[in-house]
Design a protein around this motif. Structure first.
Motif, mmCIF file in Angstrom:
data_model
loop_
_atom_site.group_PDB
_atom_site.id
_atom_site.type_symbol
_atom_site.label_atom_id
_atom_site.label_comp_id
_atom_site.label_asym_id
_atom_site.label_seq_id
_atom_site.Cartn_x
_atom_site.Cartn_y
_atom_site.Cartn_z
ATOM 1 N N THR A 1 19.445 0.234 1.969
ATOM 2 C CA THR A 1 20.448 -1.618 1.831
ATOM 3 C C THR A 1 19.118 -2.149 1.086
ATOM 4 O OG1 THR A 1 17.895 -1.014 3.957
ATOM 5 C CG2 THR A 1 20.700 -0.789 4.144
ATOM 6 N N GLY A 2 18.739 -3.470 1.132
ATOM 7 C CA GLY A 2 17.377 -3.747 0.303
ATOM 8 C C GLY A 2 16.125 -3.056 1.018
ATOM 9 N N GLU A 3 16.128 -2.790 2.454
ATOM 10 C CA GLU A 3 14.502 -2.617 2.612
ATOM 11 C C GLU A 3 14.640 -0.982 2.128
ATOM 12 O OE1 GLU A 3 10.924 -2.631 4.837
ATOM 13 O OE2 GLU A 3 12.398 -4.805 4.611
ATOM 14 N N VAL A 4 15.631 -0.383 1.997
ATOM 15 C CA VAL A 4 14.694 1.045 1.417
ATOM 16 C C VAL A 4 14.892 1.440 0.466
ATOM 17 C CG1 VAL A 4 16.086 3.080 1.432
ATOM 18 C CG2 VAL A 4 17.298 2.032 3.249
ATOM 19 N N VAL A 5 15.665 0.180 -0.601
ATOM 20 C CA VAL A 5 14.735 -0.430 -2.136
ATOM 21 C C VAL A 5 13.255 -0.380 -2.252
ATOM 22 C CG1 VAL A 5 14.895 -1.091 -4.178
ATOM 23 C CG2 VAL A 5 16.895 -0.312 -3.326
ATOM 24 N N CYS A 6 13.149 -1.580 -1.183
ATOM 25 C CA CYS A 6 11.509 -1.942 -1.219
ATOM 26 C C CYS A 6 10.614 -0.480 -0.171
ATOM 27 C CB CYS A 6 11.564 -2.745 -0.453
ATOM 28 S SG CYS A 6 12.275 -4.433 -0.895
ATOM 29 N N GLN A 7 11.156 0.059 0.551
ATOM 30 C CA GLN A 7 10.430 0.885 1.198
ATOM 31 C C GLN A 7 9.949 1.799 -0.398
ATOM 32 O OE1 GLN A 7 12.333 2.794 4.280
ATOM 33 N NE2 GLN A 7 12.380 1.264 5.224
ATOM 34 N N ASN A 8 11.094 2.123 -1.198
ATOM 35 C CA ASN A 8 10.447 3.368 -2.368
ATOM 36 C C ASN A 8 9.505 2.708 -3.171
ATOM 37 O OD1 ASN A 8 12.583 5.877 -3.229
ATOM 38 N ND2 ASN A 8 13.384 4.414 -1.605
ATOM 39 N N PHE A 9 9.490 1.241 -3.265
ATOM 40 C CA PHE A 9 9.067 0.933 -4.077
ATOM 41 C C PHE A 9 7.585 0.490 -3.991
ATOM 42 C CE2 PHE A 9 11.885 0.163 -6.783
ATOM 43 C CZ PHE A 9 11.823 -0.367 -8.408
ATOM 44 N N ASP A 10 7.135 0.656 -2.933
ATOM 45 C CA ASP A 10 6.216 -0.017 -2.051
ATOM 46 C C ASP A 10 5.210 1.699 -1.629
ATOM 47 O OD1 ASP A 10 6.338 -2.847 -1.741
ATOM 48 O OD2 ASP A 10 6.930 -2.517 0.456
ATOM 49 N N ARG A 11 6.210 2.919 -1.665
ATOM 50 C CA ARG A 11 5.260 3.562 -2.111
ATOM 51 C C ARG A 11 5.011 4.464 -2.278
ATOM 52 N NH1 ARG A 11 8.031 8.946 -2.958
ATOM 53 N NH2 ARG A 11 6.876 10.824 -2.382
ATOM 54 N N TRP A 12 5.404 4.171 -3.818
ATOM 55 C CA TRP A 12 4.766 4.334 -5.240
ATOM 56 C C TRP A 12 3.476 3.286 -5.511
ATOM 57 C CZ3 TRP A 12 10.394 3.372 -6.948
ATOM 58 C CH2 TRP A 12 11.040 4.314 -6.608
ATOM 59 N N PHE A 13 3.442 2.329 -4.744
ATOM 60 C CA PHE A 13 2.328 1.729 -5.707
ATOM 61 C C PHE A 13 1.414 2.073 -4.488
ATOM 62 C CE2 PHE A 13 0.682 -2.584 -3.713
ATOM 63 C CZ PHE A 13 -0.070 -2.835 -5.055
ATOM 64 N N ASN A 14 1.922 2.294 -3.191
ATOM 65 C CA ASN A 14 0.751 2.631 -2.117
ATOM 66 C C ASN A 14 0.184 4.247 -2.321
ATOM 67 O OD1 ASN A 14 -0.578 0.949 -0.270
ATOM 68 N ND2 ASN A 14 1.955 0.140 -0.783
ATOM 69 N N LEU B 1 11.693 10.003 2.785
ATOM 70 C CA LEU B 1 10.808 9.357 2.789
ATOM 71 C C LEU B 1 8.668 9.666 3.794
ATOM 72 C CD1 LEU B 1 11.289 5.506 1.293
ATOM 73 C CD2 LEU B 1 10.804 7.787 0.435
ATOM 74 N N ASP B 2 10.161 9.252 5.076
ATOM 75 C CA ASP B 2 9.590 10.005 6.377
ATOM 76 C C ASP B 2 8.824 11.464 5.820
ATOM 77 O OD1 ASP B 2 9.599 7.174 7.107
ATOM 78 O OD2 ASP B 2 11.204 7.664 8.713
ATOM 79 N N ALA B 3 9.864 12.200 5.420
ATOM 80 C CA ALA B 3 9.346 13.642 5.299
ATOM 81 C C ALA B 3 8.475 14.157 4.542
ATOM 82 C CB ALA B 3 11.015 14.678 4.930
ATOM 83 N N TYR B 4 8.269 13.289 3.492
ATOM 84 C CA TYR B 4 7.647 13.004 2.324
ATOM 85 C C TYR B 4 5.903 13.156 2.825
ATOM 86 C CZ TYR B 4 11.463 12.760 -1.188
ATOM 87 O OH TYR B 4 12.346 12.105 -1.031
ATOM 88 N N ALA B 5 5.583 12.315 4.002
ATOM 89 C CA ALA B 5 4.335 11.586 4.309
ATOM 90 C C ALA B 5 3.710 12.748 4.763
ATOM 91 C CB ALA B 5 4.866 10.716 5.448
ATOM 92 N N GLU B 6 4.677 14.031 5.083
ATOM 93 C CA GLU B 6 3.729 15.006 5.721
ATOM 94 C C GLU B 6 2.888 16.055 4.515
ATOM 95 O OE1 GLU B 6 6.414 16.986 8.481
ATOM 96 O OE2 GLU B 6 7.361 15.512 9.012
ATOM 97 N N ILE C 1 -4.099 20.250 -10.914
ATOM 98 C CA ILE C 1 -3.225 19.660 -9.813
ATOM 99 C C ILE C 1 -1.953 20.428 -8.649
ATOM 100 C CG2 ILE C 1 -1.433 17.898 -9.324
ATOM 101 C CD1 ILE C 1 -2.933 16.151 -11.277
ATOM 102 N N ASN C 2 -1.923 20.302 -7.403
ATOM 103 C CA ASN C 2 -0.852 20.785 -6.770
ATOM 104 C C ASN C 2 -0.169 20.048 -6.060
ATOM 105 O OD1 ASN C 2 -2.669 24.078 -6.922
ATOM 106 N ND2 ASN C 2 -3.700 22.910 -5.354
ATOM 107 N N TYR C 3 1.665 19.943 -6.620
ATOM 108 C CA TYR C 3 2.519 19.517 -6.191
ATOM 109 C C TYR C 3 2.812 19.590 -4.705
ATOM 110 C CZ TYR C 3 3.849 17.992 -11.365
ATOM 111 O OH TYR C 3 3.779 18.008 -13.019
ATOM 112 N N PRO C 4 3.241 18.343 -4.086
ATOM 113 C CA PRO C 4 3.409 18.506 -2.710
ATOM 114 C C PRO C 4 3.944 19.305 -2.462
ATOM 115 C CG PRO C 4 4.174 15.977 -3.481
ATOM 116 C CD PRO C 4 3.066 16.467 -4.791
ATOM 117 N N ALA C 5 4.360 19.960 -1.494
ATOM 118 C CA ALA C 5 5.030 21.234 -1.074
ATOM 119 C C ALA C 5 6.961 20.265 -0.705
ATOM 120 C CB ALA C 5 5.448 21.563 0.281
ATOM 121 N N TYR C 6 7.066 19.743 -0.308
ATOM 122 C CA TYR C 6 8.361 18.853 -0.671
ATOM 123 C C TYR C 6 9.239 19.205 -2.225
ATOM 124 C CZ TYR C 6 7.695 14.045 -1.809
ATOM 125 O OH TYR C 6 7.126 13.439 -2.963
#
Length: 567
Positions: A124-137, A210-215, A225-230
């Protein structure tokens, strides 16, 4: 790319502007495709095995900048805009069409209907925005250029810049007026749009992912640099949590064997993949990759040594050659030695190099000597730039005139790597070193492992001379010239405000024909200033076994393996 894209660059893009009329309306790609493959064409469960030259850095392309990573992630995660199969024209991806406002500050994407992620979530459009907002934040270690090079290159910095080297943010937000529309806003229009929306780094992830990445969190700094486990395949409950919309889904990453396995996604919105399963296996040595193909242990590999093309073809293997869309160059870090700030010395270096012999001996058929910092397949190529023919005597005269007859330089080159523009780094270095020494320049070799040593050292301006290159991400001269010369960077080590201003002015120009002429003038200016020496452009080859219907090869090295199947 791909870069690949290639070396990380600690430079900040200028605020150059490109009015949206350039590509104001994206062409619609075909609607949800119905499979035209016969049932008999599907494989019988055998995995297609492709040998890569190196390990991926991450299964999340947002945290990568290298071609080996993107080769894999492109099969799993998709972008808003795509490129035509086998070409460079932008076509619909997850968005069927797109357009921008007249100012080029709002990009509206009309999404495909009925697209689902591998975990069953809807696009959905909202999912697209969630992705871009994640990178921005992104915060903390995520702001290191080693992790978010492409975000910083294309969209600037972050909501809160914690890295002092992060550029001013250009992303201004995203809105979803309805389920099938996403509107992405930028503060300043730029020449990187809309091409940036086709980059693998900005592929769209499932909201559950995206929710799982937050962990998980990235940690460390510099070379530690250590990459996140996911992103390393270490998902929760033993399952990879990264879910895209592509024709394949992630199955596993076996680091002990250097293998990433992906499998066909049967609910894909487009034509289903021809292979049930693909294994990307790391075989770093080119000779070992060829032997594995000949022994039937793999079904394909990339970056075939030019000397192996005829032998493999005669033995019945398929060795298609990509179109030319890259540039190999000798970089010069002017601040690293006062002599290099003298144009006469840089001209001497250029005249000392027998680039034709390098092309004839090191590159596949179709390789050409480069006269400027873009290949002739990109609009803006200038036929009348200043050229520097091979002339050892002239090089010696220029050095003497500059008072640099006893010049000594450290020459960096990478090891344990093969790049589309640089198939044999050590051999290419030896040829160029011999040319420089024949002109009277003392050369000290400095070999370094490609990642992270070589990339970090060149990025920090730690070499007098070095070898690098670029494979274009999309067909615009700014994608090449802006990568190197849109502002000061340590790896080039020079200030030339006239050049930087001309780059910005070219990107502002809304008229396509006028802008292309401005790129031509930029090429003339760059070759007069001579910040480095463009060496060559080449068509890299890729090999497949006789029992494979290979995918269409891409000049951007963006092959879509879903097109392939067993014969």
């Amino acid at each position: 790319m791909h870069a690949v894209r290639s070396a990380l660059r600690s430079r900040t893009r200028s605020a150059a502007v490109l009015i949206a009329a350039v590509t104001a309306l994206g062409l619609a790609a075909s609607a949800c495709a119905t499979s035209e493959r016969d049932d008999d064409s599907a494989d019988d469960g055998e995995a297609f095995v492709f040998a890569a030259a190196g390990d991926p850095a991450s299964l999340d392309p947002a945290l990568a900048s290298d071609g080996e990573t993107f080769r894999i992630t492109r099969q799993v995660l998709e972008t808003l805009i795509d490129h035509e199969s086998g070409g460079t024209e932008m076509v619909g991806g997850l968005a069927e069409t797109w357009e921008s406002n007249p100012e080029g500050t709002e990009w509206t994407f009309h999404l495909r209907e009925g697209v689902t992620f591998h975990d069953g979530e809807a696009l959905t459009g909202e999912v697209v925005c969630q992705n871009f907002d994640r990178w921005f934040n992104f915060t903390g270690t995520y702001q290191a250029t080693a992790l978010t090079y492409y975000w910083q290159a294309e969209f600037g910095g972050f909501a809160e810049n914690q890295n002092e080297e992060a550029p001013e943010p250009n992303y201004a937000g995203c809105e979803a007026p309805d389920d099938l529309t996403a509107v992405i806003k930028v503060a300043r229009p730029s020449a990187v749009y809309p091409g940036a929306f086709s980059l693998a780094a900005f592929a769209i992830h499932s909201p559950k992912s995206l929710d799982a990445y937050a962990e998980d969190e990235a940690s460390g700094e510099g070379e530690n640099i250590n990459y996140p486990a996911y992103s390393q395949g270490e998902g929760h409950d033993g399952e990879i949590v990264i879910a895209g919309t592509g024709p394949f889904r992630y199955e596993s990453w076996d680091k002990s064997n250097g293998e990433v396995t992906i499998s066909r996604f049967d609910d894909y919105w487009g034509e289903p993949a021809g292979f049930d399963e693909i294994v990307f296996r790391t075989i770093s040595d080119e000779g070992a990759r060829r032997q594995a193909l000949e022994a039937g242990e793999i079904h394909g590999y990339d970056l075939v040594a030019p000397g192996d093309v005829d032998a493999l073809t005669e033995a019945g293997f398929q060795v298609p050659t990509r179109g030319v869309f890259n540039l190999f160059y000798l970089g010069i870090t002017q601040e690293s030695d006062p002599a290099l700030e003298d144009l006469r010395v840089r001209r001497a270096i250029a005249h000392a190099l027998d680039r034709q012999t390098l092309v004839d001996t090191q590159l596949p058929e179709g390789g050409v000597v480069a006269t400027q910092f873009i290949p002739d397949t990109v609009d803006g190529y200038a036929e009348d730039v200043t050229t520097y023919e091979y002339d050892t005597a002239k090089a010696q005269d220029l050095l003497a005139e500059a008072g640099a007859g006893d010049l000594s330089l450290e020459f960096c080159y990478p090891t344990e790597v093969t790049r589309p523009y640089m198939p044999a780094p050590a051999d290419m270095y030896e040829l160029l070193k011999a040319d420089l020494e024949a002109a009277g320049i003392t050369v000290s070799p400095k070999p370094m492992k490609w990642s992270p040593d070589y990339l970090d050292t060149t990025r920090a301006g730690g070499c007098n001379l070095y070898l690098l290159g670029w494979t274009g991400d999309f067909n615009d001269a700014y994608n090449f010239l802006g990568t190197w010369f849109d502002g000061y960077s340590k790896e080039w080590g020079f200030e030339n405000q006239e050049l930087f201003d001309a780059m910005a002015a070219a990107a502002v120009e809304p008229d396509v024909a006028t802008r292309v002429e401005m790129y031509r003038e930029l090429n003339r200016m760059i070759m007069d200033f001579l910040p480095g020496v463009p060496i060559s452009s080449s068509p890299p080859s890729i090999a497949f076994s006789p029992d494979v219907n290979p995918p269409t090869v891409s000049p951007l090295t963006q092959e879509k393996f879903a097109e392939g199947s067993f014969a």
